[in-house]
Design an enzyme around this catalytic site. Structure first.
Site, short mmCIF file in Angstrom:
data_model
loop_
_atom_site.label_atom_id
_atom_site.label_comp_id
_atom_site.label_asym_id
_atom_site.label_seq_id
_atom_site.Cartn_x
_atom_site.Cartn_y
_atom_site.Cartn_z
N TYR A 133 -13.07 31.57 -20.26
CA TYR A 133 -12.32 30.39 -19.83
C TYR A 133 -10.82 30.67 -19.88
CZ TYR A 133 -16.44 27.34 -19.79
OH TYR A 133 -17.64 26.74 -19.49
N GLY A 134 -10.23 30.68 -18.71
CA GLY A 134 -8.83 31.04 -18.54
C GLY A 134 -8.74 32.06 -17.42
#
Length: 402
Positions: A133-134
């Protein structure tokens, strides 16, 4: 790999979960992994604590999980057969660090921390995240932010920590159980504490079935090695879910949960999966309970569209969702609830644990207003009927298995 599967994998890595440079370096990383780290090396490597300075036996000492504020509002429920108790609604952190799809900017971090604090204050004790996530240089940003927020909140509130479930991406170079252990250790470092629930982010069964056994054995290693308190999976359909449940059971490892895309706009697969989860004693976590924002009531036919890639989806679909939104508004009006709260509570009323996202305090307040009550059976049926009249459901995750 079939060309369409390979293309889908590349699109997924580029556009939603993994940074651009990761996708272009898969071949080189995989080659380095195979040549530099042999399976027998990983198998013989001594286990080490996920957080520096901790022994395995005391890995969770000082991180006893959620203890609860004095005025807890959200109800809790068993998390499968793991022994953990989680709130009836969690919070997803997909947007924390994702510039491309959700418009994240580091200037948002102060408000995100306020969001975290408000959620834990209200009794939310389960946050879902992932090691991918990112986007770009911000890969792992969601875990890093959670680590910072938890540490600061605990320091001010007597050591209260929520339960963290993180998902380990099924990258092509994760070919051994040891690679899953390494992923968990890296996540624990970003989180500044051990992982409570370790999960396979998606199944490789559709495109690299030979990788599945390594992932499953990775969960066994995580659980039996004391790296996590519970294990789960994501995007597993009924058939594959039964397989992994049996495999883990044979190893003495209880599977706690399966999370899939589930909402009023994506329910057909979910209904079948929920039946299997109930049969096996698993918790079903519902991600994207607002259908990527369709069910939030903000975007309507003839109005503005969300920025970024979502605009292409909304432009083609927003008109056909309007009758469903009208039914939601009618029910919400009678209950003094918003359409988003109706959408989230529908998931709760179906016996799942929804994990809506929250980027600002307004969204937190709206999410919290979706918990602590239940739609009536008649209201649920009205929503079900309205949902069935929508011509098309949202497409399931490309890695969702049968």
């Amino acid at each position: 790999l079939r060309p369409i599967r390979l293309l889908s994998l590349l699109i997924f890595l580029l556009c939603t979960q993994s940074p651009l440079c990761e996708a272009f370096s898969i071949a080189s990383k995989l080659a380095c992994y195979v040549t530099a780290i042999q399976p027998e090396q990983l198998a013989n490597r001594p286990r080490r604590a996920a957080v520096s300075g901790m022994s395995m036996m005391g890995l969770f000492d000082g991180f006893g999980g959620f203890q609860g504020p004095k005025t807890k509002k959200l109800k809790t429920m068993p998390f499968g057969s793991s022994g953990l108790e989680i709130s009836e609604m969690g919070i997803g952190t997909w947007s924390w660090g994702n510039r491309l799809l959700w418009g994240y900017d580091e200037s948002m971090d102060t408000e995100l921390q306020a969001c975290f604090d408000a959620c834990v204050d209200a009794g939310v004790n389960f946050f879902d995240t992932g090691d991918s996530y990112g986007t770009g240089r911000l890969e792992g940003q969601a875990e890093k932010l959670l680590g910072q927020f938890m540490e600061e909140y605990a320091a001010k509130n007597g050591g209260i920590y929520p339960n963290i479930g993180t998902k380990f991406a099924t990258y092509p170079w994760r070919l051994t159980p040891g690679s899953m252990v390494s992923a968990c250790e890296a996540s624990a470092m970003r989180l500044r504490r051990p992982v409570d629930v370790g999960q396979i982010h998606w199944s490789a069964a559709n495109y690299a079935p030979w990788q599945e056994r390594a992932l499953w054995d990775g969960l066994v290693s995580l659980y039996q090695g004391g790296y996590v308190k519970a294990v789960g999976v994501s995007n597993y359909g009924p058939k594959q879910l039964r397989k992994i449940h049996q495999y883990l059971s044979d190893q003495g490892v209880p599977l706690a949960a399966n999370q899939i895309q589930y909402s009023l706009l994506s329910y057909s697969v979910g209904e079948e999966v929920k039946h299997v989860c109930d049969e096996l004693g698993l918790t079903m976590i519902a991600y994207s309970p607002l259908g990527l924002g369709f069910l939030g009531g903000k975007y309507k036919s003839g109005g503005s569209l969300p920025a970024g890639p979502r605009s292409f989806i909304f432009k083609d679909r927003v008109a056909e969702v309007s009758p469903l939104l009208e039914t939601m508004e009618d029910i919400g009006g009678a209950r003094s609830k918003t359409t988003a709260q109706i959408a989230i509570n529908w998931c709760i009323s179906k016996g799942t644990v929804p994990i809506p996202g929250a980027k600002n305090l307004r969204q937190v307040e709206e999410n919290l207003g979706a918990a602590g009550w239940r739609l009536s059976p008649g209201e649920v049926e009205s929503l079900d009927q309205a949902a069935r009249k929508v011509p098309r459901e949202l497409v399931q995750n490309i890695f969702q298995t049968s």
